[in-house]
Design an enzyme around this catalytic site. Structure first.
Site, PDB file in Angstrom:
ATOM      1  N   SER A  87      40.598  -0.391  22.867  1.00 24.17           N
ATOM      2  CA  SER A  87      39.955   0.235  23.723  1.00 24.17           C
ATOM      3  C   SER A  87      38.485  -0.411  24.158  1.00 24.17           C
ATOM      4  CB  SER A  87      39.395   1.661  23.146  1.00 24.17           C
ATOM      5  OG  SER A  87      38.804   1.562  22.135  1.00 24.17           O
ATOM      6  N   GLY A 145      43.502   2.687  21.562  1.00 24.16           N
ATOM      7  CA  GLY A 145      44.086   2.995  20.131  1.00 24.16           C
ATOM      8  C   GLY A 145      45.020   2.198  19.482  1.00 24.16           C
ATOM      9  N   ASN A 182      40.614   0.062  15.127  1.00 30.17           N
ATOM     10  CA  ASN A 182      41.505   1.061  14.886  1.00 30.17           C
ATOM     11  C   ASN A 182      42.050   1.098  13.250  1.00 30.17           C
ATOM     12  OD1 ASN A 182      41.064   2.572  17.535  1.00 30.17           O
ATOM     13  ND2 ASN A 182      42.178   1.086  18.238  1.00 30.17           N
ATOM     14  N   ASP A 199      30.433   9.290  22.225  1.00 31.30           N
ATOM     15  CA  ASP A 199      31.398   9.419  21.227  1.00 31.30           C
ATOM     16  C   ASP A 199      30.602   8.631  19.707  1.00 31.30           C
ATOM     17  OD1 ASP A 199      31.855   6.841  21.820  1.00 31.30           O
ATOM     18  OD2 ASP A 199      34.022   7.518  22.382  1.00 31.30           O
ATOM     19  N   HIS A 219      32.205   3.861  21.275  1.00 32.91           N
ATOM     20  CA  HIS A 219      32.358   3.063  22.413  1.00 32.91           C
ATOM     21  C   HIS A 219      31.050   2.677  23.185  1.00 32.91           C
ATOM     22  CE1 HIS A 219      36.599   4.825  21.675  1.00 32.91           C
ATOM     23  NE2 HIS A 219      36.817   3.716  22.042  1.00 32.91           N
TER      24      HIS A 219
END
Length: 215
Positions: free
Chosen positions: A34, A71, A99, A187, A190
């Site tokens: 991402s 992801g 991830n 979040d 990011h």
């Protein structure tokens, strides 16, 4: 006389075609998750378009291809690297592992997957810029040491260029007093468009080095 003119015309055509080929931009494929894909950002604000603009501003003849999948893990990257390279790549940026770390996956598995990606690039004679990610201290010192060691060791073994930590510029800016909310999305994982800009400024010079390795 006519034969001479025909030969001259053929030479002119060859030179024109050669000039056209030389003008073709270098294709850099960015294989990532991402952070590469541009999660949560406007299309023009993601890592790939910002890197493309950074390179263009410095006169680099390059096209950056977004092969980021939100992801994705190192296993996912290893599974798709062959057909990603087959699509046409002169150089490869590998930015995977975040991830794996977030899921607490075994660092040895991440190492094996990245090894497969680098081996595929070697078979395709494609130079690589390997971008790592640092594990947080809350995973424990053993996990952090094993995880953080992956990228420098693999880069040295395969002769790849290295950026040890994709998010290091954000950590440094925040530690120096920058507003975290300005650099990160809500979040907390990011980067914002401004955060991506700092990442591109840090990574950009290494991408120029990568371009210099393209034959």
């Amino acid at each position: 006389m006519r034969a001479g003119k025909a030969a001259a015309a053929l030479i002119a055509l060859f030179l024109a075609l050669a000039g056209h080929a030389a003008a073709e931009p270098v294709r850099i494929v960015a294989l990532g998750d991402s952070l590469t894909q541009g999660y949560g950002l406007a299309p023009e604000d993601g890592f790939v378009p910002q890197l493309q603009a950074w390179l263009a501003a410095r006169g680099a003849e390059a096209e950056v291809i977004n092969a980021g999948v939100s992801g994705d893990t190192t296993a996912g990257g290893a599974a798709r690297v062959e057909w990603t390279l087959a699509g046409g790549a002169d150089a490869l940026i590998v930015a995977l592992g975040g991830n794996d770390m977030l899921r607490g996956l075994d660092p040895e598995n991440a190492r094996e997957n990245l090894e497969k990606i680098l081996a595929a690039a070697e078979r395709a004679a494609v130079p690589v810029l390997l971008i790592g990610i640092a594990a947080p201290v809350n995973y424990g010192p053993d996990y952090k040491d094993a995880f953080d060691a992956i990228w420098p060791e693999l880069a040295a073994r395969h002769g790849a260029l290295l950026v040890p930590d994709f998010l290091a510029p954000l950590r440094a800016a925040i530690a120096a007093g920058a507003d975290r909310a300005r650099l990160m999305q809500p979040d907390g994982i990011h980067p914002s468009a401004e955060g991506v800009r700092l990442m591109v400024e840090a990574v950009g010079p290494r991408v120029l080095e990568l371009l210099a390795r393209v034959e």
